[in-house]
Design an enzyme around this catalytic site. Structure first.
Site, PDB file in Angstrom:
ATOM      1  N   GLU A   1      21.756  -7.663   8.534  1.00 48.19           N
ATOM      2  CA  GLU A   1      22.741  -8.130   8.181  1.00 48.19           C
ATOM      3  C   GLU A   1      22.908  -8.497   6.473  1.00 48.19           C
ATOM      4  O   GLU A   1      21.818  -8.519   5.930  1.00 48.19           O
ATOM      5  CB  GLU A   1      22.809  -9.557   8.766  1.00 48.19           C
ATOM      6  CG  GLU A   1      24.024 -10.596   8.503  1.00 48.19           C
ATOM      7  CD  GLU A   1      25.214  -9.936   8.789  1.00 48.19           C
ATOM      8  OE1 GLU A   1      25.825  -9.165   8.223  1.00 48.19           O
ATOM      9  OE2 GLU A   1      25.820 -10.253   9.892  1.00 48.19           O
TER      10      GLU A   1
ATOM     11  N   HIS B   1      25.099  -7.793  18.153  1.00 43.89           N
ATOM     12  CA  HIS B   1      24.028  -8.656  18.965  1.00 43.89           C
ATOM     13  C   HIS B   1      24.737  -9.595  19.892  1.00 43.89           C
ATOM     14  O   HIS B   1      25.855 -10.175  19.703  1.00 43.89           O
ATOM     15  CB  HIS B   1      22.940  -9.042  18.012  1.00 43.89           C
ATOM     16  CG  HIS B   1      23.558 -10.010  17.115  1.00 43.89           C
ATOM     17  ND1 HIS B   1      23.814 -11.482  17.446  1.00 43.89           N
ATOM     18  CD2 HIS B   1      23.733 -10.204  15.891  1.00 43.89           C
ATOM     19  CE1 HIS B   1      24.103 -12.159  16.412  1.00 43.89           C
ATOM     20  NE2 HIS B   1      24.296 -11.584  15.356  1.00 43.89           N
TER      21      HIS B   1
END
Length: 193
Positions: free
Chosen positions: A83, A10
Site C-alpha cells: 500500500e 484484503h
C-alpha cells in the site's frame, strides 16, 4: 496476448472499522475480515488462476492464503503491491487529515514522509507493465490494498473525468477483473517509466 487480472482488496481490519489510515502499517485481519476472505474464496473457487501475487502485509497475505487454502496455486509475495506509505499519518483517523489533498493527483502534495501520489501511481503502473510482459496469457489474482486498487483501476480504465480518485473504491474482500487488451489509460504519471 491477453492477460487477465483479478484484483482483490484484503479483508476487514480493526483500523478499517475505526477509519484509520493503514498505509504500510502491518495491521492484521479481524474476525470479520477472516470470514470475508472465506466467503470470497468460495465465490472464486471455480475461477482458474495461474498465480496468486500478494502484498506481503499481513492483511493481504492472510486473505491470499485463505483464498488458496483448498487450492494449490503458486503464491508469490511482492513488495511492489505494498500500500501507499503514509508515514507519520498512519493510524490517523480519516477526518483528521485532508484526504482530498493527499489524493489530488495534479497537486502531487508533498508532506514529510508520505509517499507522493504521482510516485505511488508510477510505482504501481510500472509494476503492472512488468506483469503484462512477464505473464502473457495468464490469469493472475492480485491481493493488495485499496490505494493500489485506485492506481490499478486508473491504469486499466484511465483517470476519471473529474479526477476524483476517492470515488474509486473497493470494499473489503471485493474484487475487480481487468483484461490487458482493454488498457485505455495513457498513464498520466510523472514517474520515470
Amino acid at each position: 496476448m491477453i492477460m487477465n487480472i483479478y484484483f482483490v482488496r484484503h479483508g476487514q481490519t480493526d483500523w478499517n472499522i475505526q477509519n484509520r489510515l493503514q498505509g504500510s502499517s502491518d495491521i492484521p485481519l479481524n474476525s470479520t475480515g477472516i470470514k470475508q476472505a472465506h466467503i470470497l474464496a468460495d465465490k472464486l473457487r471455480s475461477t482458474h488462476f495461474d498465480y496468486i501475487i500478494s502484498s506481503p502485509l499481513n492483511r493481504a497475505l492472510n486473505t491470499a492464503n485463505i483464498i488458496n487454502e483448498h487450492r494449490d496455486i503458486p503464491l508469490i509475495t511482492d513488495t511492489s503491491l505494498l500500500e501507499r506509505s503514509f508515514g507519520c499519518l498512519e493510524g490517523v483517523k480519516g477526518d483528521e487529515y485532508d484526504k482530498n489533498l493527499f489524493w489530488d493527483y495534479s497537486k502531487n502534495y508533498q508532506y514529510k514522509d508520505v509517499e507522493p501520489i504521482q510516485y505511488f501511481f508510477g510505482r504501481i503502473h510500472k509494476y503492472l507493465d512488468s506483469l503484462i510482459k512477464t505473464y502473457p496469457e495468464k490469469t493472475l489474482l492480485l491481493v493488495s490494498h485499496n490505494g493500489v486498487n485506485i492506481a490499478t483501476n486508473c491504469y486499466f480504465n484511465g483517470f476519471p473525468n473529474d479526477m476524483n480518485l476517492l470515488n474509486i473504491k473497493l470494499d473489503n474482500c471485493s474484487f475487480e477483473n481487468y483484461d490487458s487488451s482493454k488498457i485505455i489509460s495513457e498513464h498520466k504519471t510523472n514517474f520515470e517509466r
